[in-house]
Design a protein around this motif. Structure first.
Motif, short mmCIF file in Angstrom:
data_model
loop_
_atom_site.label_atom_id
_atom_site.label_comp_id
_atom_site.label_asym_id
_atom_site.label_seq_id
_atom_site.Cartn_x
_atom_site.Cartn_y
_atom_site.Cartn_z
N GLY A 135 69.60 -31.00 52.31
CA GLY A 135 69.69 -32.22 53.10
C GLY A 135 68.80 -33.31 52.52
N PHE A 136 67.57 -32.95 52.14
CA PHE A 136 66.68 -33.90 51.46
C PHE A 136 67.31 -34.37 50.14
CE2 PHE A 136 62.68 -31.73 53.41
CZ PHE A 136 62.76 -32.54 54.53
N THR A 137 67.85 -33.41 49.40
CA THR A 137 68.39 -33.71 48.08
C THR A 137 69.58 -34.66 48.17
OG1 THR A 137 67.68 -31.53 47.29
CG2 THR A 137 69.35 -32.67 46.00
N LEU A 138 70.51 -34.39 49.07
CA LEU A 138 71.69 -35.25 49.22
C LEU A 138 71.31 -36.64 49.72
CD1 LEU A 138 74.29 -32.74 50.71
CD2 LEU A 138 74.34 -33.79 48.44
N GLU A 139 70.34 -36.69 50.63
CA GLU A 139 69.89 -38.00 51.12
C GLU A 139 69.27 -38.82 49.99
OE1 GLU A 139 69.48 -40.91 54.08
OE2 GLU A 139 70.60 -39.01 54.07
N ALA A 140 68.52 -38.15 49.10
CA ALA A 140 67.93 -38.84 47.95
C ALA A 140 69.02 -39.33 46.99
CB ALA A 140 66.96 -37.92 47.23
N ILE A 141 70.08 -38.54 46.84
CA ILE A 141 71.20 -38.95 45.99
C ILE A 141 71.89 -40.17 46.58
CG2 ILE A 141 73.52 -38.28 45.19
CD1 ILE A 141 72.39 -35.41 44.85
N LYS A 142 72.13 -40.14 47.91
CA LYS A 142 72.79 -41.27 48.58
C LYS A 142 71.95 -42.54 48.49
CE LYS A 142 75.15 -38.25 51.90
NZ LYS A 142 75.21 -37.79 53.32
N ASN A 143 70.61 -42.38 48.50
CA ASN A 143 69.71 -43.53 48.44
C ASN A 143 69.44 -44.01 47.01
OD1 ASN A 143 69.45 -43.52 51.22
ND2 ASN A 143 67.57 -42.30 51.20
N GLY A 144 69.95 -43.27 46.05
CA GLY A 144 69.73 -43.65 44.65
C GLY A 144 68.42 -43.16 44.08
N ALA A 145 67.68 -42.35 44.83
CA ALA A 145 66.41 -41.83 44.32
C ALA A 145 66.62 -40.71 43.32
CB ALA A 145 65.53 -41.35 45.47
N ARG A 146 67.78 -40.04 43.41
CA ARG A 146 68.16 -39.01 42.45
C ARG A 146 69.54 -39.35 41.90
NH1 ARG A 146 65.84 -33.12 44.26
NH2 ARG A 146 66.89 -32.57 42.34
N PRO A 147 69.83 -38.97 40.66
CA PRO A 147 71.14 -39.30 40.08
C PRO A 147 72.27 -38.57 40.79
CG PRO A 147 69.90 -37.82 38.64
CD PRO A 147 68.95 -38.26 39.71
N LYS A 148 73.43 -39.21 40.84
CA LYS A 148 74.60 -38.61 41.49
C LYS A 148 75.35 -37.75 40.48
CE LYS A 148 78.59 -39.61 44.41
NZ LYS A 148 79.39 -40.65 45.08
N ASP A 149 75.05 -36.46 40.52
CA ASP A 149 75.65 -35.48 39.62
C ASP A 149 76.67 -34.70 40.43
OD1 ASP A 149 76.28 -33.21 38.13
OD2 ASP A 149 74.27 -33.02 37.28
#
Length: 474
Positions: A222-236
């Motif tokens: 849940g943390f990881t997907l939220e970071a992806i949605k926010n652009g904090a992590r790359p969308k892989d």
């Protein structure tokens, strides 16, 4: 809660500390790293096998109430390896220290990690169980960039001091046997109303129990997907697909173990979690398949009936308890003991919904009577009221020595030696063997020198302090 709030604001900011060099085990847990407080407090650190100090990493600060840092870090290990997190897990025994000390030490631990390791300041999270969840959920009041909190079985919220301009993700987890499950849902509604991102996870467990690694992994995603949605992590997309498949595998485990309603509820929550990521049709098909399974409707009916009954019982228990306390109604002790016996029978039954409900109601009764016991013993209530509350606690929590010792103290100081001796023997029947404490009970000094008192202790512990070999034994 007020004490916790004062402790939080006793620490105004994270002070700068000099970064230190540590010999860290990649892909493993390094234990006993010092917290820079000048004391002996330490923490355990997990780093993924591809850990590289040349890049920034997300970190989760974990707080176990008993300070089992390395053990708890290993619960997060698999997910941290797959999803690339550092895990800093406290060795602070939260049950043995005052809350102001705990908050200061937790803050120093965060500060030390942030200054010693390459942490991405936008991906700092906390996770905790019970008292640890309260500590973890209080830290966003200090570290304003907090990205998320994972609270298991408890939390800390104060609307007055919450910074609505710095929203973070709140993930609540609750065991299906934990009476705090409804309280956790109220925390989630609070954050939902503020438009903070939230998720909830349920697992098979009681209060003060960590969920298994699969549940923790799903929650961390849940943390990881939220970071992806926010652009904090790359969308892989390949990575997102793996997270999804891992979570689907968990729902399939529930289905194969005939937990159909739990599987359906999990899939419903996944709809929101994986919204706009291309899995909507597949999740809907899986929900339809589970609904068609024999047993789904009966499990849903059993669950809804158990929840409705449970909420009625909670309200009734609270009302009747206050009424009995006000009148010190010793005659009703048997009724409370009967409630416990009936709930213990339900715990062992084959109906999962009723069994889980029984665990929660027993936990609630324990919480409710302990709360009243603590309040009354500290108050100026009459000795009859204090003895009544202590006797009731022994009926609800049969193996907790605190109430037995209090009855011996109160009855002994009141000259009611018969009652004191009765509860001394009941205490020893539970397996209690701390002889030293039995001779340091306030108000029972004369009784402790008596032949009867020492005979009972010798009968169960094999010896006593003032037992005469020539005295007549039972």
């Amino acid at each position: 809660m007020r004490t916790l709030l004062l402790a939080v604001f006793a620490v105004f900011s994270l002070s700068s500390l000099t970064a230190q060099e540590y010999r860290i085990v990649k892909g493993g847990v390094t234990d006993s790293l010092p917290i820079p407080t000048g004391g002996s407090d330490t923490y355990a650190l997990y780093t993924p096998s591809n850990y590289n100090p040349g890049q920034e990493w997300p970190v989760i600060f974990v707080f176990d109430p008993k300070g089992r840092g390395a053990t708890t870090a290993n619960l997060f290990r698999g997910a941290a390896e797959d999803q690339k997190y550092l895990i800093a897990s406290s060795n602070i025994d939260l049950k043995s220290k005052p809350i102001d000390s705990i908050i200061k030490t937790a803050t120093a631990m965060m500060n030390g990690v942030l200054n010693s390791f390459p942490v991405d300041p936008e991906m700092v999270y906390t996770a905790g169980l019970g008292e640890g969840a309260q500590v973890g959920s209080a830290l966003p009041l200090i570290y304003k960039q907090m990205a998320g909190v994972m609270a298991i079985g408890n939390s800390f919220v104060n609307p007055k001091y919450l910074d609505r301009n710095n929203p973070y993700m709140f993930i609540g987890l609750a065991g299906n046997k934990d009476y705090m499950v409804y309280e956790m849902e109220s925390y989630l509604r609070f954050y939902d109303n503020l438009n903070f991102p939230t998720e909830v996870y349920y697992f098979d467990g009681k209060e003060d129990e960590w969920p298994n690694t699969s549940v923790i992994s799903n929650a961390m995603s849940g943390f990881t997907l939220e970071a992806i949605k926010n652009g904090a992590r790359p969308k892989d997309q390949e990575f997102i697909q793996k997270l999804y498949e891992d979570e689907v595998a968990y729902t399939e485990t529930l289905r194969r173990t005939r937990n159909y309603y739990a599987a359906f509820e999990k899939l419903e929550r996944m709809e929101e979690k994986y919204k706009d990521l291309g899995f909507e049709d597949e999740i809907e098909d899986r929900k339809k398949a589970v609904k068609k399974t024999d047993g789904f409707k009966s499990q849903r009916r059993d669950f809804n009936q158990a929840v409705a009954f449970e909420k009625e019982q909670q309200a009734e228990y609270e009302y009747l308890l206050i009424d009995d306390i006000m009148t010190a109604n010793f005659q009703n002790i048997g009724w409370w003991a009967y409630q416990v016996d009936e709930l213990e029978k339900l715990q062992k039954g084959s109906n999962d919904a009723k069994s889980n409900m029984a665990y929660r109601l027993l936990g609630y009764l324990d919480f409710l009577t302990k709360r009243e016991f603590d309040s009354i013993i500290k108050s100026n209530a009459s000795i009859d009221t204090k003895i009544f509350m202590s006797v009731l606690r022994t009926a609800i929590s049969k193996n907790d020595p605190e109430a037995y010792l209090k009855i011996i103290s109160l009855a002994g100081s009141d000259g009611d030696y018969e009652t004191a001796l009765l509860y001394l023997e009941d205490l020893l029947k539970t397996g209690y063997d701390d002889m030293e404490s039995l001779y340091n009970i306030e108000g029972a000094l004369d009784l402790q020198f008596s032949e009867e008192y020492n005979q009972i202790i010798k009968k169960y512990l094999g010896e006593s302090k003032f037992f005469s070999e020539n005295a007549e034994e039972n």
